[in-house]
Design a protein around this motif. Structure first.
Motif, PDB file in Angstrom:
ATOM      1  N   HIS A   1      -8.682   9.302  -1.034  1.00  0.00           N
ATOM      2  CA  HIS A   1      -7.608   8.731  -1.850  1.00  0.00           C
ATOM      3  C   HIS A   1      -6.534   9.781  -2.123  1.00  0.00           C
ATOM      4  O   HIS A   1      -5.332   9.499  -2.049  1.00  0.00           O
ATOM      5  CB  HIS A   1      -8.186   8.196  -3.160  1.00  0.00           C
ATOM      6  N   LYS A   2      -6.942  10.987  -2.439  1.00  0.00           N
ATOM      7  CA  LYS A   2      -5.980  12.065  -2.682  1.00  0.00           C
ATOM      8  C   LYS A   2      -5.154  12.346  -1.424  1.00  0.00           C
ATOM      9  O   LYS A   2      -3.933  12.524  -1.495  1.00  0.00           O
ATOM     10  CB  LYS A   2      -6.708  13.345  -3.111  1.00  0.00           C
ATOM     11  N   PHE A   3      -5.820  12.372  -0.283  1.00  0.00           N
ATOM     12  CA  PHE A   3      -5.138  12.673   0.969  1.00  0.00           C
ATOM     13  C   PHE A   3      -4.122  11.586   1.328  1.00  0.00           C
ATOM     14  O   PHE A   3      -2.966  11.884   1.640  1.00  0.00           O
ATOM     15  CB  PHE A   3      -6.162  12.831   2.093  1.00  0.00           C
ATOM     16  N   VAL A   4      -4.554  10.335   1.277  1.00  0.00           N
ATOM     17  CA  VAL A   4      -3.673   9.242   1.704  1.00  0.00           C
ATOM     18  C   VAL A   4      -2.569   9.012   0.681  1.00  0.00           C
ATOM     19  O   VAL A   4      -1.385   8.931   1.035  1.00  0.00           O
ATOM     20  CB  VAL A   4      -4.475   7.947   1.938  1.00  0.00           C
ATOM     21  N   MET A   5      -2.931   8.919  -0.604  1.00  0.00           N
ATOM     22  CA  MET A   5      -1.928   8.621  -1.625  1.00  0.00           C
ATOM     23  C   MET A   5      -0.984   9.803  -1.825  1.00  0.00           C
ATOM     24  O   MET A   5       0.232   9.622  -1.965  1.00  0.00           O
ATOM     25  CB  MET A   5      -2.618   8.280  -2.946  1.00  0.00           C
ATOM     26  N   GLY A   6      -1.520  11.002  -1.860  1.00  0.00           N
ATOM     27  CA  GLY A   6      -0.690  12.166  -2.120  1.00  0.00           C
ATOM     28  C   GLY A   6      -0.010  12.708  -0.883  1.00  0.00           C
ATOM     29  O   GLY A   6       1.211  12.839  -0.832  1.00  0.00           O
ATOM     30  N   HIS A   7      -0.797  12.994   0.162  1.00  0.00           N
ATOM     31  CA  HIS A   7      -0.250  13.672   1.336  1.00  0.00           C
ATOM     32  C   HIS A   7       0.497  12.715   2.266  1.00  0.00           C
ATOM     33  O   HIS A   7       1.545  13.062   2.805  1.00  0.00           O
ATOM     34  CB  HIS A   7      -1.368  14.358   2.112  1.00  0.00           C
ATOM     35  N   LEU A   8      -0.036  11.501   2.472  1.00  0.00           N
ATOM     36  CA  LEU A   8       0.613  10.577   3.394  1.00  0.00           C
ATOM     37  C   LEU A   8       1.703   9.746   2.729  1.00  0.00           C
ATOM     38  O   LEU A   8       2.642   9.312   3.401  1.00  0.00           O
ATOM     39  CB  LEU A   8      -0.422   9.644   4.035  1.00  0.00           C
ATOM     40  N   LYS A   9       1.583   9.501   1.403  1.00  0.00           N
ATOM     41  CA  LYS A   9       2.558   8.636   0.730  1.00  0.00           C
ATOM     42  C   LYS A   9       3.417   9.359  -0.303  1.00  0.00           C
ATOM     43  O   LYS A   9       4.466   8.855  -0.701  1.00  0.00           O
ATOM     44  CB  LYS A   9       1.852   7.450   0.055  1.00  0.00           C
ATOM     45  N   GLY A  10       2.972  10.502  -0.788  1.00  0.00           N
ATOM     46  CA  GLY A  10       3.776  11.263  -1.735  1.00  0.00           C
ATOM     47  C   GLY A  10       3.847  10.648  -3.120  1.00  0.00           C
ATOM     48  O   GLY A  10       4.891  10.689  -3.770  1.00  0.00           O
ATOM     49  N   MET A  11       2.715  10.090  -3.592  1.00  0.00           N
ATOM     50  CA  MET A  11       2.698   9.456  -4.909  1.00  0.00           C
ATOM     51  C   MET A  11       1.442   9.854  -5.669  1.00  0.00           C
ATOM     52  O   MET A  11       0.480  10.374  -5.092  1.00  0.00           O
ATOM     53  CB  MET A  11       2.788   7.928  -4.785  1.00  0.00           C
ATOM     54  N   SER A  12       1.438   9.570  -6.987  1.00  0.00           N
ATOM     55  CA  SER A  12       0.335   9.982  -7.861  1.00  0.00           C
ATOM     56  C   SER A  12      -0.860   9.057  -7.729  1.00  0.00           C
ATOM     57  O   SER A  12      -0.759   7.854  -7.951  1.00  0.00           O
ATOM     58  CB  SER A  12       0.807   9.999  -9.323  1.00  0.00           C
ATOM     59  N   ARG A  13      -1.979   9.644  -7.402  1.00  0.00           N
ATOM     60  CA  ARG A  13      -3.226   8.891  -7.314  1.00  0.00           C
ATOM     61  C   ARG A  13      -3.701   8.446  -8.687  1.00  0.00           C
ATOM     62  O   ARG A  13      -4.175   7.323  -8.874  1.00  0.00           O
ATOM     63  CB  ARG A  13      -4.288   9.755  -6.639  1.00  0.00           C
TER      64      ARG A  13
ATOM     65  N   PHE B   1      15.544 -10.716  -8.386  1.00  0.00           N
ATOM     66  CA  PHE B   1      14.275 -10.232  -7.846  1.00  0.00           C
ATOM     67  C   PHE B   1      14.471  -9.796  -6.392  1.00  0.00           C
ATOM     68  O   PHE B   1      14.009  -8.731  -5.967  1.00  0.00           O
ATOM     69  CB  PHE B   1      13.210 -11.321  -7.933  1.00  0.00           C
ATOM     70  N   TYR B   2      15.156 -10.638  -5.630  1.00  0.00           N
ATOM     71  CA  TYR B   2      15.395 -10.322  -4.219  1.00  0.00           C
ATOM     72  C   TYR B   2      16.413  -9.208  -4.054  1.00  0.00           C
ATOM     73  O   TYR B   2      16.299  -8.387  -3.130  1.00  0.00           O
ATOM     74  CB  TYR B   2      15.885 -11.574  -3.478  1.00  0.00           C
ATOM     75  N   MET B   3      17.400  -9.140  -4.918  1.00  0.00           N
ATOM     76  CA  MET B   3      18.473  -8.159  -4.769  1.00  0.00           C
ATOM     77  C   MET B   3      18.114  -6.780  -5.303  1.00  0.00           C
ATOM     78  O   MET B   3      18.611  -5.765  -4.805  1.00  0.00           O
ATOM     79  CB  MET B   3      19.745  -8.661  -5.470  1.00  0.00           C
ATOM     80  N   ILE B   4      17.237  -6.725  -6.338  1.00  0.00           N
ATOM     81  CA  ILE B   4      16.943  -5.450  -6.991  1.00  0.00           C
ATOM     82  C   ILE B   4      15.523  -4.966  -6.697  1.00  0.00           C
ATOM     83  O   ILE B   4      15.318  -3.837  -6.236  1.00  0.00           O
ATOM     84  CB  ILE B   4      17.154  -5.562  -8.510  1.00  0.00           C
ATOM     85  N   VAL B   5      14.547  -5.837  -6.940  1.00  0.00           N
ATOM     86  CA  VAL B   5      13.148  -5.401  -6.830  1.00  0.00           C
ATOM     87  C   VAL B   5      12.772  -5.121  -5.381  1.00  0.00           C
ATOM     88  O   VAL B   5      12.168  -4.083  -5.073  1.00  0.00           O
ATOM     89  CB  VAL B   5      12.202  -6.451  -7.441  1.00  0.00           C
ATOM     90  N   LEU B   6      13.089  -6.037  -4.482  1.00  0.00           N
ATOM     91  CA  LEU B   6      12.658  -5.863  -3.093  1.00  0.00           C
ATOM     92  C   LEU B   6      13.130  -4.547  -2.485  1.00  0.00           C
ATOM     93  O   LEU B   6      12.330  -3.794  -1.931  1.00  0.00           O
ATOM     94  CB  LEU B   6      13.127  -7.044  -2.246  1.00  0.00           C
ATOM     95  N   PRO B   7      14.403  -4.195  -2.557  1.00  0.00           N
ATOM     96  CA  PRO B   7      14.826  -2.955  -1.890  1.00  0.00           C
ATOM     97  C   PRO B   7      14.577  -1.676  -2.681  1.00  0.00           C
ATOM     98  O   PRO B   7      14.473  -0.599  -2.095  1.00  0.00           O
ATOM     99  CB  PRO B   7      16.328  -3.164  -1.686  1.00  0.00           C
ATOM    100  N   PHE B   8      14.475  -1.781  -4.015  1.00  0.00           N
ATOM    101  CA  PHE B   8      14.457  -0.555  -4.820  1.00  0.00           C
ATOM    102  C   PHE B   8      13.105  -0.238  -5.481  1.00  0.00           C
ATOM    103  O   PHE B   8      12.966   0.817  -6.096  1.00  0.00           O
ATOM    104  CB  PHE B   8      15.533  -0.634  -5.907  1.00  0.00           C
ATOM    105  N   PHE B   9      12.127  -1.113  -5.353  1.00  0.00           N
ATOM    106  CA  PHE B   9      10.870  -0.877  -6.053  1.00  0.00           C
ATOM    107  C   PHE B   9      10.187   0.414  -5.591  1.00  0.00           C
ATOM    108  O   PHE B   9       9.845   1.285  -6.394  1.00  0.00           O
ATOM    109  CB  PHE B   9       9.914  -2.050  -5.869  1.00  0.00           C
TER     110      PHE B   9
ATOM    111  N   ALA C   1       8.939   3.172  -8.193  1.00  0.00           N
ATOM    112  CA  ALA C   1       7.585   3.697  -7.998  1.00  0.00           C
ATOM    113  C   ALA C   1       7.584   5.217  -7.906  1.00  0.00           C
ATOM    114  O   ALA C   1       6.715   5.885  -8.496  1.00  0.00           O
ATOM    115  CB  ALA C   1       6.962   3.081  -6.748  1.00  0.00           C
ATOM    116  N   ASN C   2       8.543   5.789  -7.196  1.00  0.00           N
ATOM    117  CA  ASN C   2       8.563   7.248  -7.048  1.00  0.00           C
ATOM    118  C   ASN C   2       8.981   7.953  -8.329  1.00  0.00           C
ATOM    119  O   ASN C   2       8.402   8.979  -8.691  1.00  0.00           O
ATOM    120  CB  ASN C   2       9.494   7.624  -5.894  1.00  0.00           C
ATOM    121  N   MET C   3       9.962   7.402  -9.032  1.00  0.00           N
ATOM    122  CA  MET C   3      10.368   8.023 -10.293  1.00  0.00           C
ATOM    123  C   MET C   3       9.256   7.923 -11.338  1.00  0.00           C
ATOM    124  O   MET C   3       9.005   8.876 -12.079  1.00  0.00           O
ATOM    125  CB  MET C   3      11.641   7.358 -10.804  1.00  0.00           C
TER     126      MET C   3
END
Length: 493
Positions: A238-250, A306-314, A319-321
């Motif tokens: 989980h640490k490898f895939v979430m952190g190293h492959l995706k760059g997010m907090s496990r 939802f389509y204009m904001i959430v889809l492209p910016f989530f 998620a990253n911020m």
């Protein structure tokens, strides 16, 4: 009402009291469960209900007494008729403290069994928290629950365990990881041999988007401990895939996602549906906002933005911020190191072709393309379903009413990471996903027996139902909002 036997359980004060930490920090750091053969055998006996050791008399409690202990500073759980005080343990719970609080004062037998694959080790952590048991005259579940439904579901789980449906095919997950790594390697090879012109950049962006989306599904498997038998290897993956492959907090994923699983679509308990004031979901919340004349934004258009904001910016923005914010505030420095390795890898791999700024733009583009994919797959099974306040229903009803499936096909299985079997996943989150299709007929049969809806849709219909559900909720808000204005105007005249 509490009834006391003559002998008091010796662990209730020693380990549950706030003055002493559970097991002690030294024990948590150095103690290895199962190192003592006798202790491990004893735990296995207790887990199977066959312990022949002399049994101490325990305090006994009624459901009325237990249900009073449902606050943040006072949390009791019932598991297999045993009563546990988890108040002091909550802040150290690997799934986050809120998960325990959401179940406080309730029977947690099925949810406990659902999210813990290795009962032998977990039982060792439970033993010091034991303070009593249900009184002999009390039912095993709260009286509002359907006893026969609960029994039938537990019998289904025993049957699936006997069928080895919780056993993993490691080859399946090896191929899944290989797919991800090959796609990233292919993107680099194309840049090396064909250059970084626009056609190649667009093409490799799609390759990397597929890699990122499939990484999301693989980290989901590891996070639910459904790949390896030993939890430590799942955690490492989980640490490898979430952190190293995706760059997010496990850790952020753990704390948010397990709340969702324990109380799906329950207002104030499931963070995935706590989207106000941007969105109003379900049938209850929009009417409440309307009656109170709350209008932070124009909710009549929520299905559109939802389509204009959430889809492209989530994924690229929210998620990253949020991941960065939580890692800093909660000091998840281990997560931070893994996330740094993601960016270092991208700069080493793609920096020579695009430079620092160009590589950041590539990362943003890939996450923007991944975003609608992940949003559609994760929300299609929940936003259109029932949303409610806490009703403390049985595990089967809680999950089935809040989730739905999407029809099976080779493409649908791959495209959704098998989350087209959302019902089976929610009922058995530690089950390897390659077995969902095998257990689905049995789950459907059980739902039919107890007249519970088992919803199974085509993929595109499921996508469209997100917008239709948002539009329906907006209409409920609008009716309540303008009716309130009309009533207030009439009263003033």
């Amino acid at each position: 009402m509490m009834m006391k036997f003559e002998e008091k359980h010796e662990g209730s004060e020693r380990f549950v009291g706030k003055s002493q930490p559970y097991l002690g920090e030294k024990h948590q750091a150095n103690w290895k469960p199962g190192a003592n053969g006798k202790a491990e055998a004893s735990v296995k006996q207790e887990a199977n209900g066959n312990c022949d050791m002399p049994r101490q008399s325990l305090n006994t409690y009624s459901w009325q007494e237990i249900q009073k202990h449902n606050q943040k500073a006072d949390q009791w759980l019932v598991i297999n008729r045993k009563v546990y005080d988890v108040t002091a343990w909550a802040n150290r719970h690997p799934g986050g403290r809120r998960v325990l609080n959401h179940c406080a004062g309730e029977d947690a037998t099925d949810v406990f069994r659902a999210v813990h694959p290795n009962l032998d080790i977990v039982q060792l952590y439970l033993k010091p928290l034991l303070i009593g048991e249900l009184a002999p005259g009390e039912p095993s579940q709260e009286r509002n629950k359907n006893f026969q439904l609960v029994e039938d579901f537990q019998e289904l789980r025993r049957k699936l365990e006997a069928m080895n449906m919780f056993s993993t095919n490691l080859g399946f997950f090896f191929l899944h990881l290989a797919q991800i790594l090959i796609l990233e390697a292919l993107a680099w090879l194309m840049l090396r041999y064909f250059g970084s012109g626009w056609p190649i950049t667009i093409f490799i962006s799609f390759l990397l988007t597929i890699s990122q989306a499939q990484s999301s599904f693989l980290q989901h498997d590891a996070g639910h401990l459904s790949i390896f038998k030993q939890s430590k290897w799942n955690h490492l993956m989980h640490k490898f895939v979430m952190g190293h492959l995706k760059g997010m907090s496990r850790n952020l994923w753990n704390h948010e996602h397990f709340q969702h699983h324990v109380k799906p679509n329950i207002d104030s308990k499931d963070p995935d549906v706590d989207l106000s004031p941007l969105f109003l979901l379900g049938d209850v919340q929009p009417i409440e906002y309307g009656k109170k004349k709350i209008k932070f934004i124009n909710y009549e258009k929520q299905h559109l933005y939802f389509y204009m904001i959430v889809l492209p910016f989530f994924m690229p923005i929210y998620a990253n911020m949020e991941s960065m914010r939580v890692m800093y505030i909660r000091r998840f420095w281990g997560d931070f190191a893994w996330v740094c390795s993601f960016y270092i890898r991208y700069f080493i791999t793609f920096g020579p072709f695009y430079g620092i700024f160009g590589t950041m733009c590539l990362i943003y583009l890939v996450k923007s393309l991944e975003s609608p994919w992940i949003v559609f797959v994760t929300q299609m099974s929940h936003i259109p379903m029932k949303m409610s306040r806490e009703e403390n229903q049985d595990w089967l009803s809680t999950q089935v009413l809040a989730t739905c499936n999407v029809e099976q096909s080779i493409f649908n299985d791959w495209f959704t990471g098998h989350l087209n079997f959302q019902i089976e996943h929610h009922l058995f989150p530690t089950m390897p996903r390659h077995n969902y299709h095998k257990v689905a007929p049995l789950v459907r049969s059980l739902c039919a027996k107890h007249e519970l809806p088992y919803v199974n849709k085509p993929l595109l219909e499921a996508f469209g139902d997100i917008g239709r559900a948002l539009k329906k909720s907006a209409a409920l808000w609008m009716d309540a909002y303008y009716e309130t204005w009309k009533h207030d105007a009439e009263c003033q005249t």
